[in-house]
Design an enzyme around this catalytic site. Structure first.
Site, mmCIF file in Angstrom:
data_model
loop_
_atom_site.group_PDB
_atom_site.id
_atom_site.type_symbol
_atom_site.label_atom_id
_atom_site.label_comp_id
_atom_site.label_asym_id
_atom_site.label_seq_id
_atom_site.Cartn_x
_atom_site.Cartn_y
_atom_site.Cartn_z
ATOM 1 N N GLU A 72 0.800 -1.227 0.000
ATOM 2 C CA GLU A 72 0.000 0.000 0.000
ATOM 3 C C GLU A 72 0.832 1.277 0.000
ATOM 4 O O GLU A 72 0.530 2.212 0.733
ATOM 5 C CB GLU A 72 -0.932 -0.026 1.212
ATOM 6 C CG GLU A 72 -0.243 0.042 2.597
ATOM 7 C CD GLU A 72 0.149 -1.301 3.189
ATOM 8 O OE1 GLU A 72 0.361 -2.262 2.420
ATOM 9 O OE2 GLU A 72 0.246 -1.390 4.428
ATOM 10 N N HIS A 86 -8.135 -4.033 -1.125
ATOM 11 C CA HIS A 86 -7.326 -4.159 0.082
ATOM 12 C C HIS A 86 -6.286 -3.033 0.175
ATOM 13 O O HIS A 86 -6.218 -2.328 1.180
ATOM 14 C CB HIS A 86 -6.654 -5.533 0.104
ATOM 15 C CG HIS A 86 -5.804 -5.772 1.308
ATOM 16 N ND1 HIS A 86 -6.263 -6.460 2.413
ATOM 17 C CD2 HIS A 86 -4.537 -5.408 1.603
ATOM 18 C CE1 HIS A 86 -5.317 -6.496 3.328
ATOM 19 N NE2 HIS A 86 -4.245 -5.868 2.856
ATOM 20 N N GLU A 87 -5.497 -2.887 -0.866
ATOM 21 C CA GLU A 87 -4.429 -1.870 -0.805
ATOM 22 C C GLU A 87 -5.009 -0.461 -0.731
ATOM 23 O O GLU A 87 -4.476 0.404 -0.032
ATOM 24 C CB GLU A 87 -3.461 -2.012 -1.988
ATOM 25 C CG GLU A 87 -2.817 -3.398 -2.154
ATOM 26 C CD GLU A 87 -2.242 -3.993 -0.870
ATOM 27 O OE1 GLU A 87 -1.878 -3.230 0.043
ATOM 28 O OE2 GLU A 87 -2.168 -5.238 -0.767
ATOM 29 N N HIS A 93 -6.047 0.425 2.767
ATOM 30 C CA HIS A 93 -4.930 0.857 3.612
ATOM 31 C C HIS A 93 -4.735 2.385 3.597
ATOM 32 O O HIS A 93 -4.091 2.927 4.485
ATOM 33 C CB HIS A 93 -3.619 0.206 3.164
ATOM 34 C CG HIS A 93 -3.358 -1.144 3.759
ATOM 35 N ND1 HIS A 93 -3.338 -1.381 5.116
ATOM 36 C CD2 HIS A 93 -3.059 -2.339 3.170
ATOM 37 C CE1 HIS A 93 -3.046 -2.664 5.336
ATOM 38 N NE2 HIS A 93 -2.885 -3.265 4.171
ATOM 39 N N GLU A 120 -3.845 -4.585 9.399
ATOM 40 C CA GLU A 120 -4.315 -5.590 8.437
ATOM 41 C C GLU A 120 -5.739 -6.081 8.703
ATOM 42 O O GLU A 120 -6.496 -6.309 7.774
ATOM 43 C CB GLU A 120 -3.336 -6.758 8.358
ATOM 44 C CG GLU A 120 -1.950 -6.374 7.826
ATOM 45 C CD GLU A 120 -1.959 -5.784 6.411
ATOM 46 O OE1 GLU A 120 -2.959 -5.945 5.693
ATOM 47 O OE2 GLU A 120 -0.954 -5.142 6.038
ATOM 48 N N ASP A 172 8.131 -9.698 10.435
ATOM 49 C CA ASP A 172 7.647 -10.535 9.344
ATOM 50 C C ASP A 172 6.948 -11.795 9.884
ATOM 51 O O ASP A 172 6.050 -12.337 9.241
ATOM 52 C CB ASP A 172 8.856 -10.936 8.477
ATOM 53 C CG ASP A 172 8.474 -11.051 7.002
ATOM 54 O OD1 ASP A 172 7.571 -10.317 6.572
ATOM 55 O OD2 ASP A 172 9.091 -11.871 6.293
ATOM 56 N N TYR A 185 -4.641 -10.759 9.819
ATOM 57 C CA TYR A 185 -5.582 -10.515 8.715
ATOM 58 C C TYR A 185 -6.975 -11.071 9.019
ATOM 59 O O TYR A 185 -7.955 -10.352 9.044
ATOM 60 C CB TYR A 185 -5.064 -11.175 7.430
ATOM 61 C CG TYR A 185 -3.871 -10.482 6.823
ATOM 62 C CD1 TYR A 185 -2.585 -10.736 7.291
ATOM 63 C CD2 TYR A 185 -4.019 -9.586 5.779
ATOM 64 C CE1 TYR A 185 -1.484 -10.107 6.732
ATOM 65 C CE2 TYR A 185 -2.915 -8.959 5.204
ATOM 66 C CZ TYR A 185 -1.651 -9.221 5.687
ATOM 67 O OH TYR A 185 -0.565 -8.603 5.136
#
Ligand code: BES
Ligand code: ZN
Length: 649
Positions: free
Chosen positions: A301, A325-326, A329, A348, A406, A414
Site C-alpha cells: 500500500e 485491500h491496498e 490501507h 491488516e 515478518d 488478517y
C-alpha cells in the site's frame, strides 16, 4: 488470561485517548466500563519501539532525498537530508542496515557521528551528536548488495527485455536498508526527492509522480502528507502509464499496461465507495504500479502508488479484491497507523474488513461472501498449524520484541482480525459501526494507535452488554479462535461444495467416472477464480486420492490453467500426492516454469512445502528447482525459502 497484567497504567492513556467517537451515534444504555486493557510495557513501547534504535528524544519531520540509481553496479548513491523536529537530547539516532555511510554533516558542517553495535535483525544504529540548535542532518551513503528491500531485476526477465527493473519493499523494517531513517511506524515525515535513473527509464515513488519519461532520466517527487518510513518506496524501469479515472491510473511495462488497465478498471468506483464509507481520501491520486512477477507480495500500500503483483491480471477482474485491500490501507494503516508492529492487526485486520465492505459495495454481497468464506477457511487452516507450533502467535496483540515483525504476517492479523471486527459490526449494527469507524479515521488521521487505544474507543461505542457478548479481551489477548466467531455462509460456494461431493462420490476406476464427475460448462462458465479455489481446497479437505485429481484435471484442465492463483492452489494440492498431472510432461514443465518465474510468497511457499512433504523424488525435485530459481527471487522470498529448506534438511 492474567488480569493483573491489565488494569495497571491505563488511566494514563485513557485521559488522552478518547474523546468524541461515542458522540456519533445514540446508544441508550450506558457505555461499557472503560477499563484499560494492557500492561505497563505498552507505554514504553511507544517511547522505545522494539524494532528501532531511534528514540522519542530526537525525531525527524522531513526528508530531502537526492539519489542516483546505478543499474550497472546495482547500487543507490544518495544523500538523505533530515529536518529535525525539536530535539530533547544531544544525539539523534537513525536506523541503518547494511548501508555504507560515507559522511554526515549538520547544517552543512562536518558532524560528529558513529556507528553503534550491529544487530543481525535490526542493523546498525547511526548516532549523530547534536551539539547546538541543529536543523538538518545530511547523511551521504551507498546501498550494498545486502539491501533486503531492493530487488534489481535483470532486463532479460522483464516482459520487454529492454531495460532492468528496480523496486523496493520497505515494510516492515527494511526501509533502513536503502535510506538511513528512524525506521518505526511511530515517526512520520514528509518528503521531497530527486532521483536520477538511466535515460529512457521512468522512476516512481510513493509520492507525486510523473506520467511520462523525462529526457535526462531525472525525476522530482514530493510527498506533502506525513508518512512513516515503511511507506517509502521507489520503482524504476521501462514503464508506461494509462489513466483510469480522474485520480487513478496504472503504470506497467508497455507489454502489460493495457491488460492491467482493463483488469483494474473498477478502481475509481472503489475509491468513491470507500470515501462514502469512511471519509475523504487524503492522498490526492491513487495510482498503481505493476511489478515483475518476483514481487514477494500480492500488493503493498505505498501511498499514492500501490505496488502490485502481475499475478492478479487474469482477464476477468476476479482478483481485484487486492486493489480494494491496498486502497483500504489509505485509511487503515496509512492514515491511522499501527503504533508498533505488535499492533499490526490494527493495520491488516481493519484493512481486510474494509476490503470486504468495498467488495460488497462494488461487486455485490454474493461476491463478498465468497471472499469472507475463503478468509474463514484460511484462518482455520493456519490456526490448526499455529496452535500446535506457536500458540502465542495466535493472539491479535503480539509481543515481537527480539523477533522479526515478518513473523506476524499470518492469518491472525488478517483473518482473525477481520472476523473480530465483523463480530463487532454484527453486535452493534452496521449503522452505528460505520459511524464509529468514520469518526475513528477522522479523529486519528495522520496519527498512530496502539491496540489498547483502539479498545478504549470501542469501549465507548459498546454497551457493557455488547462488550461482554463479543468477549473483546478474549478476542484480542486470547489464543485461538473464540467460539462466537462469525461463520460466513456463501450461496455461490454451496454449489461448488455440491460439485466437490459429486466428484468425491464417484469411484475413479469406473469407466464412466469422467463424465459422472463433470459439471456442465453452463455452470462452470460463470465461476470466478474464487469458486475454483474453493473447489480445489474442497477436494483436498475431502480426502481426494490420485484418481480424483486425475478426473478433475481431465475435466477442467487445472494443470494448464493460465490463472496463477488457480494453478498455485492446484499444484499445492497435488504435489503432496503421487499424482503427476493428467499430462505428466505438461505438469513438469508447468510446475518448473511457475516456480522459476513467480516469486509471490503466498504461492511458492505452500508449493515448495508440499514438495518437501512429499516423497523423496519430490523433495529432490524441489531442491533442484530452488537451486535454479533462487537468484531470480526477491531477498525476502529467498530468506523465507532458505529457512524452509533448512527446516526440511
Ligand atoms: N502491507 C501488506 C504487505 C506486507 C505486510 C508486507 C507486512 C510486509 C510486511 C499488504 O497490504 C498486504 O496485506 N498484502 C497481501 C494482500 C492480500 C491480503 C489481499 C498480500 O500481499 O498477500
Ligand atoms: Zn494489507
Amino acid at each position: 488470561m492474567n488480569r493483573n497484567l491489565f488494569l495497571n497504567l491505563l488511566l494514563v492513556i485513557t485521559s488522552v485517548a478518547f474523546t468524541n467517537c461515542q458522540n456519533h451515534t445514540e446508544v441508550n444504555a450506558e457505555p461499557a466500563e472503560t477499563i484499560f486493557y494492557g500492561d505497563t510495557s505498552i507505554r514504553e513501547e511507544l517511547f522505545q519501539d522494539p524494532h528501532s534504535f531511534s528514540t522519542e528524544a530526537s525525531v525527524v519531520k522531513h526528508l530531502d532525498w537526492d539519489a542516483e540509481v546505478d543499474f550497472q553496479d546495482e547500487v543507490i548513491r544518495a544523500t538523505a537530508t533530515w529536518t529535525l523536529e525539536e530535539s530533547h537530547s544531544d544525539t539523534i539516532i537513525f536506523d541503518t542496515k547494511n548501508l555504507n555511510i560515507v559522511g554526515v554533516t549538520l547544517d552543512g558542517k562536518p558532524a560528529e557521528w558513529s556507528l553503534g553495535q550491529n544487530d543481525e535483525l535490526l542493523g546498525t544504529p547511526l548516532i549523530v551528536a547534536l551539539p547546538f540548535e541543529a536543523q538538518k542532518v545530511t547523511i551521504s551513503y551507498q546501498t550494498t548488495d545486502k539491501a533486503e528491500a531492493l530487488q534489481w531485476y535483470p532486463a532479460e526477465l522483464t516482459q520487454g527485455k529492454r531495460m532492468p527493473f528496480l523496486f523496493t519493499q520497505s515494510q516492515a523494517i527494511l526501509a533502513r536498508t536503502w535510506v538511513p531513517c528512524q525506521d518505526r511506524p511511530g515517526v512520520r515525515f514528509t518528503y521531497n526527492a530527486q532521483v536520477n535513473v538511466p535515460k529512457g527509464m521512468l522512476a516512481l515513488m510513493s509520492a507525486s509522480n510523473p506520467t511520462q519519461k523525462s529526457e535526462d532520466g531525472v525525476y522530482e517527487f514530493s510527498m506533502p502528507q506525513p508518512i512513516p518510513s515503511y511507506l517509502l518506496a521507489l520503482g524504476a524501469g521501462d514503464l508506461a502509464f494509462i489513466e483510469l479515472g480522474e485520480r487513478s491510473g496504472v503504470y506497467a511495462e508497455p507489454e502489460m499496461v493495457r491488460n492491467a488497465a482493463f483488469e483494474f478498471s473498477q478502481t475509481e468506483a472503489m475509491i468513491s465507495r470507500a470515501e462514502y464509507l469512511y471519509g475523504p481520501y487524503y492522498w490526492g491520486r491513487y495510482d498503481m504500479l505493476v511489478l515483475p512477477p518476483s514481487f514477494p507480495f500480492g500488493g503493498m500500500e505505498n501511498p499514492r502508488l500501490t505496488f502490485l503483483t502481475p499475478t492478479v491480471i487474469v482477464g476477468d477482474m476476479s482478483l481485484t479484491s487486492l486493489i480494494a485491500h491496498e486502497l483500504a490501507h489509505s485509511w487503515s494503516g496509512n492514515l491511522v497507523t499501527n503504533a508498533t508492529w505488535n499492533d499490526f492487526w490494527l493495520n491488516e485486520g481493519f484493512t481486510v474488513y474494509f476490503e470486504m465492505r468495498i467488495m460488497d459495495a462494488v461487486y455485490g454481497p454474493d461476491f463478498a461472501d465468497m471472499l469472507e468464506a475463503l478468509s474463514y477457511d484460511d484462518l482455520q487452516r493456519e490456526l490448526a498449524v499455529m496452535l500446535k507450533e506457536d500458540p502465542d502467535a495466535t493472539r491479535l496483540k503480539q509481543d515481537l520484541k527480539g523477533r522479526n515483525p515478518d513473523d506476524a504476517v499470518t492469518a491472525i492479523a488478517y483473518d482473525k482480525g477481520f472476523h473480530f471486527l465483523k463480530l463487532c459490526e454484527q453486535t452493534v449494527g452496521r449503522e452505528r459501526w460505520d459511524a464509529f469507524l468514520k469518526g475513528y479515521f477522522d479523529e486519528y488521521r495522520f496519527k498512530t494507535r496502539i491496540t489498547e487505544e483502539f479498545l478504549q474507543e470501542l469501549a465507548g461505542l459498546m454497551t457493557q452488554e455488547e462488550w461482554n457478548s463479543v468477549g473483546v479481551e478474549e478476542w484480542v489477548y486470547g489464543k485461538g479462535l473464540p467460539v462466537n466467531c462469525p461463520f460466513p455462509a456463501s450461496n455461490r460456494f454451496s454449489i461448488v461444495d455440491e460439485a466437490v461431493k459429486m466428484l468425491l462420490g464417484v469411484s475413479p476406476d469406473d469407466p464412466s467416472a469422467k463424465s459422472m464427475a463433470y459439471l456442465g460448462q453452463e455452470v462452470t462458465i460463470r465461476w470466478s477464480t474464487h469458486e475454483w479455489l474453493r473447489y480445489i481446497r474442497g477436494l483436498e479437505a475431502g480426502g481426494a486420492i490420485e484418481g480424483h485429481y486425475r478426473l478433475a484435471d481431465a475435466n477442467y484442465g487445472f494443470t494448464g490453467s493460465p490463472n496463477p492463483e488457480i494453478v498455485a492452489a492446484w499444484y499445492t494440492a497435488i504435489l503432496k500426492t503421487g499424482f503427476e498431472g493428467y499430462d505428466p510432461e505438461l505438469y513438469e514443465e508447468k510446475v518448473e516454469s511457475f516456480l522459476t518465474t513467480v516469486g509471490r510468497r503466498k504461492f511458492i511457499v505452500p508449493m515448495y512445502t508440499s514438495m518437501l512433504e512429499g516423497d523423496e523424488k519430490r523433495q529432490a525435485w524441489a531442491k533442484e528447482i530452488y537451486t535454479k530459481a533462487r537468484a531470480s527471487y526477491h531477498p525476502l522470498s529467498q530468506q523465507t525459502l532458505d529457512q524452509l529448506f533448512t527446516e526440511h534438511e
